[in-house]
Design a protein around this motif. Structure first.
Motif, mmCIF file in Angstrom:
data_model
loop_
_atom_site.group_PDB
_atom_site.id
_atom_site.type_symbol
_atom_site.label_atom_id
_atom_site.label_comp_id
_atom_site.label_asym_id
_atom_site.label_seq_id
_atom_site.Cartn_x
_atom_site.Cartn_y
_atom_site.Cartn_z
ATOM 1 N N ILE A 54 0.825 -1.190 0.000
ATOM 2 C CA ILE A 54 0.000 0.000 0.000
ATOM 3 C C ILE A 54 0.866 1.249 0.000
ATOM 4 C CG2 ILE A 54 -1.659 1.275 1.402
ATOM 5 C CD1 ILE A 54 -2.799 -1.404 2.261
ATOM 6 N N ASP A 55 2.003 1.197 0.739
ATOM 7 C CA ASP A 55 2.885 2.368 0.858
ATOM 8 C C ASP A 55 3.404 2.810 -0.501
ATOM 9 O OD1 ASP A 55 4.438 1.620 4.074
ATOM 10 O OD2 ASP A 55 2.389 2.062 3.498
ATOM 11 N N ARG A 56 3.609 1.900 -1.409
ATOM 12 C CA ARG A 56 4.198 2.238 -2.701
ATOM 13 C C ARG A 56 3.156 2.747 -3.695
ATOM 14 N NH1 ARG A 56 7.075 -2.577 -1.517
ATOM 15 N NH2 ARG A 56 5.665 -3.768 -2.846
ATOM 16 N N LYS A 57 1.877 2.594 -3.376
ATOM 17 C CA LYS A 57 0.838 3.021 -4.284
ATOM 18 C C LYS A 57 0.488 4.485 -4.059
ATOM 19 C CE LYS A 57 -1.493 -1.369 -5.095
ATOM 20 N NZ LYS A 57 -2.770 -2.079 -5.036
ATOM 21 N N THR A 58 0.050 5.124 -5.124
ATOM 22 C CA THR A 58 -0.434 6.495 -4.993
ATOM 23 C C THR A 58 -1.801 6.465 -4.316
ATOM 24 O OG1 THR A 58 0.745 7.188 -6.970
ATOM 25 C CG2 THR A 58 -1.091 8.564 -6.251
ATOM 26 N N ILE A 59 -1.927 7.217 -3.241
ATOM 27 C CA ILE A 59 -3.225 7.280 -2.574
ATOM 28 C C ILE A 59 -3.922 8.571 -2.994
ATOM 29 C CG2 ILE A 59 -2.472 5.891 -0.617
ATOM 30 C CD1 ILE A 59 -2.446 8.469 1.050
ATOM 31 N N ARG A 60 -5.244 8.464 -3.153
ATOM 32 C CA ARG A 60 -6.047 9.610 -3.577
ATOM 33 C C ARG A 60 -6.797 10.103 -2.349
ATOM 34 N NH1 ARG A 60 -6.624 10.250 -8.981
ATOM 35 N NH2 ARG A 60 -8.721 11.116 -8.757
ATOM 36 N N LEU A 61 -6.549 11.363 -2.002
ATOM 37 C CA LEU A 61 -6.955 11.890 -0.709
ATOM 38 C C LEU A 61 -7.882 13.089 -0.868
ATOM 39 C CD1 LEU A 61 -6.395 11.689 2.397
ATOM 40 C CD2 LEU A 61 -4.507 13.277 2.027
ATOM 41 N N LEU A 62 -9.052 13.021 -0.220
ATOM 42 C CA LEU A 62 -9.949 14.173 -0.109
ATOM 43 C C LEU A 62 -9.728 14.815 1.257
ATOM 44 C CD1 LEU A 62 -13.311 12.717 -1.486
ATOM 45 C CD2 LEU A 62 -11.880 14.432 -2.601
ATOM 46 N N VAL A 63 -9.607 16.134 1.292
ATOM 47 C CA VAL A 63 -9.387 16.839 2.558
ATOM 48 C C VAL A 63 -10.471 17.906 2.717
ATOM 49 C CG1 VAL A 63 -7.793 18.213 3.941
ATOM 50 C CG2 VAL A 63 -6.903 16.467 2.383
ATOM 51 N N GLU A 79 -8.030 -1.858 0.391
ATOM 52 C CA GLU A 79 -7.409 -2.747 -0.591
ATOM 53 C C GLU A 79 -8.034 -4.135 -0.548
ATOM 54 O OE1 GLU A 79 -4.412 -2.942 -3.635
ATOM 55 O OE2 GLU A 79 -5.197 -1.286 -2.466
ATOM 56 N N ASP A 80 -8.312 -4.608 0.664
ATOM 57 C CA ASP A 80 -8.940 -5.926 0.828
ATOM 58 C C ASP A 80 -10.345 -5.937 0.229
ATOM 59 O OD1 ASP A 80 -7.500 -6.621 4.114
ATOM 60 O OD2 ASP A 80 -6.722 -6.922 2.087
ATOM 61 N N ARG A 81 -11.102 -4.864 0.476
ATOM 62 C CA ARG A 81 -12.470 -4.813 -0.063
ATOM 63 C C ARG A 81 -12.466 -4.795 -1.584
ATOM 64 N NH1 ARG A 81 -12.954 -0.950 4.034
ATOM 65 N NH2 ARG A 81 -13.144 0.789 2.555
ATOM 66 N N ARG A 82 -11.554 -4.017 -2.158
ATOM 67 C CA ARG A 82 -11.486 -3.955 -3.618
ATOM 68 C C ARG A 82 -11.043 -5.292 -4.204
ATOM 69 N NH1 ARG A 82 -8.653 2.054 -4.108
ATOM 70 N NH2 ARG A 82 -10.584 3.256 -3.881
ATOM 71 N N ALA A 83 -10.098 -5.942 -3.530
ATOM 72 C CA ALA A 83 -9.640 -7.248 -4.011
ATOM 73 C C ALA A 83 -10.768 -8.266 -3.953
ATOM 74 C CB ALA A 83 -8.457 -7.719 -3.177
ATOM 75 N N ARG A 84 -11.579 -8.199 -2.901
ATOM 76 C CA ARG A 84 -12.696 -9.140 -2.786
ATOM 77 C C ARG A 84 -13.712 -8.914 -3.890
ATOM 78 N NH1 ARG A 84 -17.503 -8.355 -0.892
ATOM 79 N NH2 ARG A 84 -16.921 -6.445 0.222
ATOM 80 N N ARG A 85 -14.038 -7.640 -4.158
ATOM 81 C CA ARG A 85 -15.006 -7.365 -5.223
ATOM 82 C C ARG A 85 -14.469 -7.798 -6.585
ATOM 83 N NH1 ARG A 85 -16.071 -2.619 -1.983
ATOM 84 N NH2 ARG A 85 -14.585 -1.376 -3.209
ATOM 85 N N ALA A 86 -13.177 -7.555 -6.817
ATOM 86 C CA ALA A 86 -12.576 -7.992 -8.084
ATOM 87 C C ALA A 86 -12.605 -9.508 -8.193
ATOM 88 C CB ALA A 86 -11.136 -7.479 -8.181
ATOM 89 N N ALA A 87 -12.374 -10.186 -7.052
ATOM 90 C CA ALA A 87 -12.408 -11.649 -7.051
ATOM 91 C C ALA A 87 -13.809 -12.162 -7.347
ATOM 92 C CB ALA A 87 -11.916 -12.185 -5.714
ATOM 93 N N GLU A 88 -14.824 -11.486 -6.813
ATOM 94 C CA GLU A 88 -16.205 -11.900 -7.078
ATOM 95 C C GLU A 88 -16.548 -11.735 -8.558
ATOM 96 O OE1 GLU A 88 -18.153 -10.842 -2.705
ATOM 97 O OE2 GLU A 88 -18.397 -9.476 -4.390
ATOM 98 N N ILE A 89 -16.088 -10.625 -9.151
ATOM 99 C CA ILE A 89 -16.319 -10.419 -10.586
ATOM 100 C C ILE A 89 -15.596 -11.495 -11.395
ATOM 101 C CG2 ILE A 89 -15.773 -8.893 -12.511
ATOM 102 C CD1 ILE A 89 -18.088 -7.843 -11.009
ATOM 103 N N ALA A 90 -14.334 -11.765 -11.020
ATOM 104 C CA ALA A 90 -13.555 -12.769 -11.752
ATOM 105 C C ALA A 90 -14.177 -14.147 -11.623
ATOM 106 C CB ALA A 90 -12.117 -12.791 -11.222
ATOM 107 N N LEU A 91 -14.660 -14.460 -10.416
ATOM 108 C CA LEU A 91 -15.305 -15.759 -10.208
ATOM 109 C C LEU A 91 -16.570 -15.875 -11.052
ATOM 110 C CD1 LEU A 91 -15.582 -18.446 -8.719
ATOM 111 C CD2 LEU A 91 -16.755 -17.222 -6.880
ATOM 112 N N HIS A 92 -17.372 -14.810 -11.064
ATOM 113 C CA HIS A 92 -18.591 -14.821 -11.864
ATOM 114 C C HIS A 92 -18.260 -15.013 -13.341
ATOM 115 C CE1 HIS A 92 -22.591 -13.857 -13.250
ATOM 116 N NE2 HIS A 92 -22.134 -12.844 -13.965
#
Length: 691
Positions: free
Chosen positions: A3-12, A127-140
């Protein structure tokens, strides 16, 4: 570390540009590549939400837009953004209020190190939530491709469970002379084997079940028309709809009966309108859902229903309605932008998929279409016809797991427009409310969490030994949309199955601590028994979270007693042991509830640090004989020898008080003393006299 190496998008959300820049610099100095946006108004926020963001950090106050308004806007647009509220101080009221309103966490202003740690945790969770949703799409997608491969295969393939067919593809049905898969579903496989080979097949199947891997068997098959043929079966382990089964592939061995491959070229166009057909549209919709999850590319789906379609069909006839549909299709092509993917989805409906727009952005274009169709005069073989449209719209976002659900929401919105000639955007809260109104217990629990509408009741636990301890058990109640109380066992079991139990536990803890802090400020020395579910036993983040909440509330840790069911403790003994040790390190106490129902209840006490033991209610209902009374007395003596405080619940009459006194019970609880109540008004100082 990924996560540290990824660009994070921040609303302030911060009025001061200097302070906003300081927060952004804080992340950059911590090793994050940061792309940030400062929120200056509600419109500015709504426009920003058209893009993908990871975190929103909100100041405790803003003149431009209230933090709560910003949070509600994010929730309304169903964006998966972790919201961190900065508070003015470290008081329990500020922290608890922020968490109760839906923020993922609250951090006192100025505690920069803590803010970074909280942000790192939320980024990992995101990151975990996005990975899970991507996995659900891939599984489908994988399941869909597998089914297509099975249907297009030249091999005869079936799935069998316990000797019964649960699926068979076209070549398999054709091989055995069956026209419909429903005819074969549930049919024993042995019925397809010639009589002399059936015993051999039974023996083989028994042996195969104890093997690992693949196997094959030569046999004589028999068709529905009683024709016989020689073939080989190839067996391999498989799964179907998530359940283990056996895949069976059959190949003819005589070489004369060749299987014909079924290749059906499905046209992508509807013959009447020239638009895409339903199947092609669903494929495009799946692709759009995948892009929304993986690339954060939003999209919108419109379900366009022709109003009063049956009356139009009766008036114009079949040929006339086809002309009207073709004209409507041309109108859709002319008035929707070129990147709109339009299909005839049903006899009386069209569907439209638009990429890169939210439903709110798509709305003006669709409203113009409604006006255009309302004013248009259609020429049907010399006659004039008019119609109107009802349009429902739903959006695809990174939280979309099933594209079909989005289409269903748009369809439902269109169906709700009973007067016709209108447009309705899907509101995520409507789904929850509708499900709750239908009696869906999980939806009711989700709605209660979202709207803070659970009720807490308090039932006193009273000393039989003259102590004036002010003890209450906290009981959770749920009221359905009709105003009726839902039995706790019903909604709690549903919540556990749906994975909501840990969230409900935290809601109860937060609100109990808030109420207890307020009650003790009036001079009471009250302590609460608060239930924990099995989900909380397995939640390693519970202890640090609870420690933070207790410190923020300035509530003495020994004023709460966490109660764990004996059956849960036995099922998760290692986790329960770790939790009880951690709770005692915080100076909280632990109670074991429903004690005495397992084979060796005292074994649990060896592994856990327990202060209170609440006897299971079944022992109280069985005190009619001297033998039952002696059983209870021996259990209590064993507990007291280990310095455990005993509690007997379900005291419903005065008749058993003397028995419980003589047995040595420490505390009692029940409707005879006082039932659950929203008020904590029991007079503990007169407890012994009143008994």
């Amino acid at each position: 570390m990924g996560i540290d190496r990824k660009t994070i998008r921040l609303l302030v959300l911060e009025d001061s540009k200097n302070e906003a820049e300081r927060i952004i610099s804080l992340f950059r100095n911590s090793g994050y590549a940061t792309r940030a946006h400062r929120i200056t108004s509600l419109d500015n926020l709504n426009e920003a939400l058209n893009s993908t963001w990871d975190l929103c950090i909100a100041a405790h106050h803003s003149d431009n837009i209230a933090p709560l308004t910003a949070l509600q806007s994010i929730q309304r647009m169903a964006r998966d953004i972790s919201f961190i509220q900065l508070t003015e101080d470290n008081s329990s009221e500020s922290l608890t209020e922020s968490l109760a309103l839906g923020a993922q966490d609250a951090v006192p202003h100025g505690e920069d190190e803590r803010l970074i740690l909280v942000a790192k945790r939320e980024l990992a969770s995101l990151e975990d939530r996005r990975a899970r949703r991507a996995a659900e799409i891939a599984l489908h997608e994988t399941e869909k491709r597998c089914k297509l491969l099975l249907e297009s295969s030249m091999d005869a393939i079936a799935y069998v469970h316990d000797g019964m067919h649960i699926y068979a593809n076209g070549p398999y049905l054709q091989l055995f002379g069956y026209a419909d898969a429903d005819e074969m579903e549930g049919m024993p496989m042995i019925d397809l084997i010639d009589g002399p080979d059936q015993n051999h097949f039974k023996d083989f199947l028994k042996n195969y079940r104890s093997e690992e891997g693949n196997a094959e068997l030569a046999f004589t098959g028999i068709t529905a028309a009683a024709q016989r043929f020689q073939a080989k079966m190839f067996f391999s382990p498989a799964q179907y709809d998530g359940e283990p089964c056996v895949q069976v592939v059959i190949r003819i061995t005589n070489g004369k009966a060749e299987l014909e491959e079924k290749l059906r070229e499905i046209s992508s166009q509807d013959l009447v309108t020239g638009l895409y057909n339903r199947q092609h549209f669903l494929e495009r919709l799946d692709t759009a859902a995948e892009r929304a999850v993986n690339a954060g590319q939003p999209a919108s789906v419109a379900y366009i229903k022709i109003d009063h379609y049956m009356a139009l069909q009766a008036d114009l006839g079949l040929a006339g309605i086809d002309i009207l549909l073709a004209d409507l299709a041309n109108t859709l092509r002319q008035h929707l932008t070129s990147n709109s993917q339009i299909a005839r989805f049903a006899d009386n409906a069209f569907s439209v998929l638009r990429s890169d727009v939210t439903p709110e952005q798509f709305k003006p274009e669709l409203l113009n279409l409604i006006k255009k169709v309302e004013l248009q005069l259609f020429d049907i073989n010399g006659r004039t016809a008019q119609t109107t449209l009802s349009i429902g719209v739903a959006g695809l976002s990174e939280k979309t797991s099933k594209a079909a659900d989005v289409l269903k929401r748009a369809h439902h919105c269109a169906d709700q427009l009973t007067q016709g000639n209108a447009l309705k955007l899907h509101n995520p809260a409507d789904d929850l409310a509708a499900a709750a109104n239908r009696g869906d217990l999980v939806a009711m629990a989700q709605q209660a969490l979202a709207n803070n509408t659970f009720k807490l009741l308090f039932q006193p636990i009273i000393s039989l030994r003259g102590d004036e301890d002010e003890l209450y058990e906290v009981l959770l109640r749920l009221v359905n949309p009709q105003g009726e109380e839902v039995p706790p066992s019903d909604f709690l079991n549903a919540a556990v199955s749906a994975g909501l139990a840990d969230k409900i536990d935290r809601w109860v803890l937060l609100n109990s601590i808030k109420l207890l802090t307020e009650h003790r400020s009036k001079g009471h020395q009250t302590r609460f028994f608060i239930h924990l579910s099995s989900a909380s036993l397995q939640d390693q983040s519970l202890l640090p979270w609870l420690s933070t909440v207790l410190k923020a509330s300035r509530l003495p840790a020994d004023s709460i007693i966490l109660q764990i069911r004996e059956t849960d403790a036995v099922a998760y003994l290692k986790q329960a042991k770790q939790l009880s040790e951690g709770l005692h390190a915080l100076h909280c106490q632990v109670a074991l509830g429903q004690f005495g129902c397992t084979l060796n209840p005292y074994n649990t006490l060896k592994h856990m640090h327990i202060d209170f033991v609440k006897i299971d209610g079944s022992f109280i209902k069985e005190l009619s004989t001297a033998e039952d009374q002696e059983t209870l007395k021996q259990m209590l003596a064993a507990l007291h020898a280990q310095a455990k405080h005993s509690i007997v619940p379900f005291v419903e009459s005065a008749s058993i008080l003397s028995i419980l006194w003589q047995a040595g019970v420490n505390y009692i609880q029940g409707h005879y003393l006082q039932g659950p109540s929203q008020a904590m008004n029991y007079n503990f100082t007169s407890g012994e006299d009143s008994l």
